[in-house]
Scaffold this motif. Structure first.
Motif, PDB file in Angstrom:
ATOM      1  N   PHE A 115      38.769 -52.262  32.157  1.00 20.04           N
ATOM      2  CA  PHE A 115      39.909 -52.740  32.131  1.00 20.04           C
ATOM      3  C   PHE A 115      39.831 -54.160  32.434  1.00 20.04           C
ATOM      4  O   PHE A 115      39.644 -54.584  33.422  1.00 20.04           O
ATOM      5  N   GLU A 116      40.278 -55.015  31.207  1.00 17.66           N
ATOM      6  CA  GLU A 116      40.319 -56.427  31.552  1.00 17.66           C
ATOM      7  C   GLU A 116      42.017 -56.997  32.016  1.00 17.66           C
ATOM      8  O   GLU A 116      42.946 -56.503  31.338  1.00 17.66           O
ATOM      9  N   GLU A 176      44.469 -60.021  33.164  1.00 17.59           N
ATOM     10  CA  GLU A 176      44.760 -61.545  33.171  1.00 17.59           C
ATOM     11  C   GLU A 176      46.260 -61.758  33.560  1.00 17.59           C
ATOM     12  O   GLU A 176      47.048 -61.209  32.845  1.00 17.59           O
ATOM     13  N   LEU A 206      47.414 -56.201  31.687  1.00 15.79           N
ATOM     14  CA  LEU A 206      46.071 -55.356  31.367  1.00 15.79           C
ATOM     15  C   LEU A 206      46.066 -55.904  29.645  1.00 15.79           C
ATOM     16  O   LEU A 206      46.941 -55.546  28.927  1.00 15.79           O
ATOM     17  N   THR A 207      45.015 -56.702  29.441  1.00 13.67           N
ATOM     18  CA  THR A 207      44.754 -57.322  28.040  1.00 13.67           C
ATOM     19  C   THR A 207      43.833 -56.661  27.066  1.00 13.67           C
ATOM     20  O   THR A 207      43.917 -56.731  25.977  1.00 13.67           O
ATOM     21  N   GLU A 208      43.040 -55.827  27.872  1.00 15.54           N
ATOM     22  CA  GLU A 208      42.141 -55.055  27.107  1.00 15.54           C
ATOM     23  C   GLU A 208      41.418 -53.977  27.619  1.00 15.54           C
ATOM     24  O   GLU A 208      41.193 -53.987  28.959  1.00 15.54           O
ATOM     25  N   VAL A 209      41.253 -52.623  26.753  1.00 12.24           N
ATOM     26  CA  VAL A 209      40.629 -51.639  27.397  1.00 12.24           C
ATOM     27  C   VAL A 209      39.123 -51.482  26.519  1.00 12.24           C
ATOM     28  O   VAL A 209      39.580 -51.187  25.299  1.00 12.24           O
ATOM     29  N   ARG A 210      38.123 -51.359  27.268  1.00  9.78           N
ATOM     30  CA  ARG A 210      37.012 -51.060  26.856  1.00  9.78           C
ATOM     31  C   ARG A 210      36.320 -49.700  27.001  1.00  9.78           C
ATOM     32  O   ARG A 210      36.201 -49.801  28.279  1.00  9.78           O
ATOM     33  N   ASN A 221      31.571 -49.590  23.417  1.00 13.94           N
ATOM     34  CA  ASN A 221      32.417 -50.059  22.265  1.00 13.94           C
ATOM     35  C   ASN A 221      32.810 -51.127  22.790  1.00 13.94           C
ATOM     36  O   ASN A 221      32.827 -51.904  23.679  1.00 13.94           O
ATOM     37  N   THR A 222      33.253 -52.125  21.770  1.00  6.98           N
ATOM     38  CA  THR A 222      33.437 -53.671  21.768  1.00  6.98           C
ATOM     39  C   THR A 222      35.276 -53.554  21.712  1.00  6.98           C
ATOM     40  O   THR A 222      35.854 -52.637  21.241  1.00  6.98           O
TER      41      THR A 222
END
Length: 220
Positions: A204-205, A207, A211-215, A219-220
């Motif tokens: 979990f990214e 900023e 939550l800006t991104e889930v990878r 996976n990218t």
């Protein structure tokens, strides 16, 4: 199967500062997840919110699909082991620190034997004689492993980890990796360690509290 943890549009503020903004994610039993981001991005705030230490401005946190409220927060705390960068052992020596939780009513009667104490120490590559050492004389890495040993003795299945490998050497780190490879354990962690990230199922990214991104791993 329902998620063990679910954040639904959670926002948290403190002293007029936004800590979390509309955070939503799910974590299922057995999954290993890591929260990443710059300092101040809200990673540790997620863990504290889950433990009921931050009141919600909006949204809802669910544990085993039950809303987290001041009345129900004890249910998640009783199932959870929280281990920070510098754990507070809460006792004069290591033996007392490991046995401390068994003084409470919920765990009374389940105190581990000497053999069980030694077994868990050996699993974490800690010497038997550390039991009699003063808690304030052991290293940060040893404290982290003692806190982990306490969770293992209590049979905890959910671990909240804040930079748990930061003070560990390569061998000790591998021991911790091996412990958390157990499919019965669910982990929500904060980390920057690339080796730890590589072993997590979900990244979990964050900023600025969002939550800006889930990878997912691979996976990218």
């Amino acid at each position: 199967m329902p998620p063990i943890i679910r954040f639904d549009q959670v926002s948290v503020t403190a002293h007029e500062k936004t800590l979390l903004a509309n955070i939503s994610f799910r974590l299922f039993a057995g999954e290993k997840a890591v929260l990443c981001g710059k300092s101040g991005s809200g990673k540790s705030s997620v863990l504290r919110t889950l433990l009921g230490l931050h009141p919600l401005k909006s949204g809802m946190v669910y544990f085993q699909e039950n809303p987290l409220t001041p009345e129900s927060v004890q249910s998640i705390r009783s199932c959870t082991a929280y281990i920070g960068q510098e754990p507070i052992l809460g006792a004069e020596n290591v033996r007392e620190a490991l046995l401390l939780p068994f003084q409470f009513k919920i765990h009374r009667g389940h105190q581990p034997t000497e053999a069980q104490l030694i077994e868990v120490l050996q699993r974490l590559q800690l010497p038997e004689n550390i039991l009699d050492q003063d808690s304030n004389r052991i290293s940060g890495g040893e404290k982290q492993r003692i806190a982990l040993a306490r969770g293992m003795l209590l049979g905890k299945k959910l671990y909240l980890l804040d930079e748990v490998t930061s003070a560990l050497d390569a061998d000790s780190k591998q021991v911790v990796f091996d412990v958390f490879s157990d499919p019965q354990l669910t982990v929500l962690s904060v980390a920057h360690d690339p080796e730890w990230l590589e072993r997590c199922d979900i990244i979990f990214e964050l900023e600025a509290g969002r939550l800006t991104e889930v990878r997912r791993h691979g996976n990218t």
